[in-house]
Motif scaffolding. Structure first.
Motif, PDB file in Angstrom:
ATOM      1  N   UNK A   4      -5.173   6.750   4.211  1.00  0.00           N
ATOM      2  CA  UNK A   4      -5.361   5.753   3.154  1.00  0.00           C
ATOM      3  C   UNK A   4      -4.147   5.747   2.224  1.00  0.00           C
ATOM      4  N   UNK A   5      -3.725   6.932   1.806  1.00  0.00           N
ATOM      5  CA  UNK A   5      -2.596   7.028   0.879  1.00  0.00           C
ATOM      6  C   UNK A   5      -1.317   6.504   1.525  1.00  0.00           C
ATOM      7  N   UNK A  64       2.758   2.153   1.712  1.00  0.00           N
ATOM      8  CA  UNK A  64       3.520   1.123   2.420  1.00  0.00           C
ATOM      9  C   UNK A  64       3.281  -0.244   1.778  1.00  0.00           C
ATOM     10  N   UNK A  65       2.029  -0.529   1.440  1.00  0.00           N
ATOM     11  CA  UNK A  65       1.723  -1.788   0.752  1.00  0.00           C
ATOM     12  C   UNK A  65       2.480  -1.888  -0.560  1.00  0.00           C
ATOM     13  N   UNK A  66       2.533  -0.779  -1.266  1.00  0.00           N
ATOM     14  CA  UNK A  66       3.232  -0.768  -2.552  1.00  0.00           C
ATOM     15  C   UNK A  66       4.726  -1.017  -2.347  1.00  0.00           C
ATOM     16  N   UNK A  67       5.257  -0.458  -1.263  1.00  0.00           N
ATOM     17  CA  UNK A  67       6.674  -0.697  -0.940  1.00  0.00           C
ATOM     18  C   UNK A  67       6.916  -2.190  -0.737  1.00  0.00           C
ATOM     19  N   UNK A  70       1.548   4.225  10.958  1.00  0.00           N
ATOM     20  CA  UNK A  70       0.519   5.212  10.576  1.00  0.00           C
ATOM     21  C   UNK A  70      -0.734   5.099  11.436  1.00  0.00           C
ATOM     22  N   UNK A  71      -1.094   3.866  11.801  1.00  0.00           N
ATOM     23  CA  UNK A  71      -2.341   3.666  12.546  1.00  0.00           C
ATOM     24  C   UNK A  71      -2.336   4.431  13.868  1.00  0.00           C
ATOM     25  N   UNK A  72      -1.168   4.455  14.552  1.00  0.00           N
ATOM     26  CA  UNK A  72      -1.062   5.177  15.820  1.00  0.00           C
ATOM     27  C   UNK A  72      -1.508   6.623  15.651  1.00  0.00           C
ATOM     28  N   UNK A 110       5.634   9.710   2.694  1.00  0.00           N
ATOM     29  CA  UNK A 110       6.721  10.091   1.785  1.00  0.00           C
ATOM     30  C   UNK A 110       7.871   9.097   1.872  1.00  0.00           C
ATOM     31  N   UNK A 111       8.170   8.662   3.084  1.00  0.00           N
ATOM     32  CA  UNK A 111       9.254   7.694   3.285  1.00  0.00           C
ATOM     33  C   UNK A 111       8.958   6.403   2.514  1.00  0.00           C
ATOM     34  N   UNK A 112       7.716   5.916   2.661  1.00  0.00           N
ATOM     35  CA  UNK A 112       7.337   4.670   1.976  1.00  0.00           C
ATOM     36  C   UNK A 112       7.427   4.841   0.461  1.00  0.00           C
TER      37      UNK A 112
END
Lengths: 388, 330
Positions: free
Chosen positions: A284-285, A290-293, A340-342, A373-375
């Motif tokens: 979730x986080x 990623x959405x925030x990015x 992430x889903x994978x 962390x990357x996102x």
């Protein structure tokens, strides 16, 4: 007046953001309702309407011999419930025609002298031709096929030691290997068992991405960003304040989906609930980050939504949710590893269906953490602290 | 209200403690547009400093550079003794910035907005601080109302309340009274003066001339350049404008209007007249050269129904003249 510094100041500012975001979230009734409705609606639609293991597929039989073995094989096929013998063909040509005309999806040909060859251990062949225009439709039936036949023959004691030997040989061949796996975790081939964990990941990806993707662009479009930037708050604090309330929403969604999956589709939870919760929280986080990015990259809310869909589409297609991961070409697998889903699908299917523990999930867990962390890093670097 | 600072800005050395804003050669460019051009100004602590100029003159851009929301392309300066180029974050902790457009959260209630600000600035006991601010603002009964449902005047009051809640040392107000009724404007200015009396420095941009006259000092900015600054009296005196007012007496409104229009057309074309502006049944005629102006109006002085008198130019006359002069030079 001095702005508080140190940890207390940091926590104070993050709390201010969290409280603000939470109030805004609860005040937007429509959005809140969709957060609850999306998971339930999708689960029911995917779970009930979309069946990737259709049953009673029309099948034609062309048998050259009428022996105990051939009858046992046909009976075993019928018992899988995948095949429904609607026609008896008199020639290969007739059978082929039936498939071309769409009257049947399969034809089964049992060659002459099948029983004799079997007893001699010659590994005679049964031809099962499938109308593969819908590979999803016929794939599961084909996958169930040879295992069913082999066990039917063992059960009927037509072949004693020879059959066991034959099974051993099958297990070494590639096709057989896959069938063996399939049968172990989902013996009935129920698609819901595979789909519910998949849906858990897919729904979380979609909702989490969209909600945070809108968060920064909405502030810019409503003109509130100018005020926010003029206040002594750090981009990391804004990000955390915007992510945390949605973590709660994500947990709520996950509980809803899993609860419905267990009640409606009898999905098992073989592994530990704690491990499942930890993996889900991480996932979730990661998606919220990623959405925030996207939110920091997009110029307006529309762009943010478009970016989310650009990310969502490969997530569905290349994560192993829709198509088997190992069946994809190498380049697609590489892309898939970046989603992430994978990783979450591997983890959640492992935990729910196979009872995987922490040690089995380290690799995917670490990958998910890395992606998160990357996102976050990109988001903080990209966040514009000025209006330049 | 009319208490004005005696010393014009930019003269002499002042101690750092006395100066709230001091910038030098500030420039900002958006693409090919030079929005702020070599701006130098000083605002003393405790002063109400009016920032005037036409739309698009660079007022908002300047204010944003002062609080670190925009990075200047050239120039340097300090705000509350902190460097505007490197200490933006520290500056923001001590500055209340009221944006031109209402920028609090419309979907949060009045009280929730105030609590958010209080928490963000680390004000102790944010709920109590918000409640106190509500009472101070006269918004007590409206604490639970959504900010988006407030009328323009109340929104402005709330925005100002949110700005001063953390107890800033400097207020930057960007056209705070645009679209607000006169009653609310008057109350707003009473509050600004009360805050200044407590030692707050206020930089306020406005289009209203009457508001300019409520400021201790003003700066007039057009096309990104500072054209005049000082007290209102100084600015008017420095303009070098000479003004006559002519009233139409003893005629019906229709004839009076006709006469005003005719006179206005004739005088506009006359040499020595730089500006003609009608006000009801009177006309303002201004020129930079006193003798030429006298000569221009001489032929009309004997006309019936006209009453002539020598007048002071208004701030509006001065600003319009400044802008025209700037236009001509461009």
């Amino acid at each position: 007046m001095t702005a508080r510094t140190g940890v207390a100041g940091f926590l104070g500012r993050v709390t201010a953001m969290i409280v603000k975001e939470y109030i805004q979230l609860t005040r937007d009734r429509v959005t809140f309702a969709t957060m609850i409705m999306i998971p339930l609606l999708q689960l029911v639609l995917f779970g009930y309407a979309i069946n990737t293991t259709p049953r009673h597929l029309p099948t034609a039989v062309f048998s050259h011999e009428n022996s105990d073995v051939s009858r046992a094989i046909l009976a075993a096929l019928r018992n899988t419930a995948f095949f429904s013998f609607v026609r008896e063909a008199q020639s290969v040509e007739e059978a082929e025609h039936l498939v071309r005309a769409g009257e049947v999806l399969f034809f089964v040909e049992i060659p002459a002298g099948f029983e004799r060859s079997l007893r001699r251990g010659d590994r005679p062949q049964i031809l099962v031709a499938a109308d593969a225009t819908d590979p999803v439709g016929t794939g599961n039936a084909l996958a169930a096929l040879s295992g069913v036949v082999a066990s039917a023959l063992v059960r009927e004691r037509f072949v004693g030691a020879i059959a066991e030997e034959a099974q051993g040989r099958e297990a070494t061949s590639q096709d057989a290997f896959e069938i063996v796996q399939h049968r172990r975790y989902n013996p009935a081939g129920t698609s819901q068992l595979n789909i519910v964990p998949g849906l858990l990941g897919t729904i979380l990806t979609m909702t989490m991405l969209i909600f945070t993707a809108l968060s920064v662009t909405r502030e810019i479009e409503r003109g509130t960003m100018e005020s926010l930037l003029a206040m002594p708050i750090h981009p990391v604090e804004i990000m955390l304040g915007k992510i945390v309330p949605y973590v709660m929403v994500g947990i709520l969604q996950a509980v809803l989906i899993l609860g419905a999956g267990i009640i409606l589709f009898a999905v098992p939870v073989e592994g530990s609930v704690a491990v499942l919760s930890a993996a889900t929280l991480l996932f979730i986080t990661a998606n919220l980050s990623i959405g925030y990015t996207f939110s920091t990259l997009a110029q307006n809310q529309l762009q943010a939504v478009q970016m989310s869909f650009m990310f969502f589409l490969p997530s569905i297609l290349l994560s192993g949710f829709m198509f088997p991961f190992s069946g994809m070409p190498q380049w697609a697998q590489w892309i898939g590893e970046g989603l992430p889903l994978t990783h979450y699908l591997r983890m959640v299917r492992g935990i729910l269906l196979k009872g995987s523990g922490l040690s089995d999930l380290v690799r995917d867990g670490a990958a998910l953490f890395g992606l998160m962390l990357l996102a976050m890093g990109i988001a903080v670097a990209r966040f514009r602290q000025t209006l330049d | 209200m009319s208490e004005r600072a005696a010393a014009p800005a930019g003269t002499g050395e002042r101690s750092a403690a006395d100066v709230a804003i001091a910038v030098e050669g500030l420039s900002k460019r958006f693409g090919a547009n030079l929005v702020v051009d070599d701006l130098t100004m000083t605002v003393r602590r405790g002063q109400i400093y009016g920032f005037l100029g036409p739309n698009g003159s660079g007022k908002t851009t300047t204010i944003r550079m002062l609080c670190g929301l925009l990075t200047p392309d050239a120039g340097r300066g300090t705000c509350l003794g902190m460097d505007i180029l490197t200490q933006g974050r520290e500056i923001r902790a001590h500055v209340g910035y009221m944006t031109q457009r209402f920028s609090l959260y419309q979907d949060l209630s009045v009280k929730e907005n105030l609590e958010f600000v209080a928490r963000l600035y680390g004000v102790p006991k944010p709920e109590a601080a918000a409640q106190a601010a509500l009472e101070r603002l006269g918004l007590k009964g409206r604490g639970r109302q959504l900010a988006g449902e407030l009328s323009g005047g109340w929104k402005q009051r709330l925005a100002l309340g949110a700005c001063i809640l953390p107890g800033p040392d400097l207020l930057l107000l960007d056209e705070p009274t645009a679209g607000v009724d006169p009653q609310a404007r008057r109350e707003f200015w009473a509050q600004i003066h009360a805050l200044a009396a407590e030692g707050l420095t206020v930089l306020v941009s406005t289009h209203y001339m009457d508001e300019a006259e409520r400021c201790h000092e003003i700066a007039y900015i057009a096309y990104g350049r500072l054209l005049a600054q000082g007290t209102v009296a100084n600015v008017i005196a420095a303009s070098g404008l000479h003004t006559y007012t002519v009233d139409v007496k003893g005629e019906g409104p229709r004839e009076a209007s006709q006469r005003i229009t005719d006179l206005s057309q004739k005088l506009s074309a006359a040499l020595g007249v730089d500006m003609v502006a009608p006000f009801g049944t009177s006309l303002h005629i201004s020129g930079r050269d006193a003798a030429a102006l006298e000569a221009a109006i001489a032929p009309f002085r004997g006309e019936p129904h006209l009453v002539w008198r020598k007048d002071e130019p208004t701030l509006e006359d001065v600003f319009i003249d400044l802008m025209r002069g700037k236009d001509a030079r461009r």
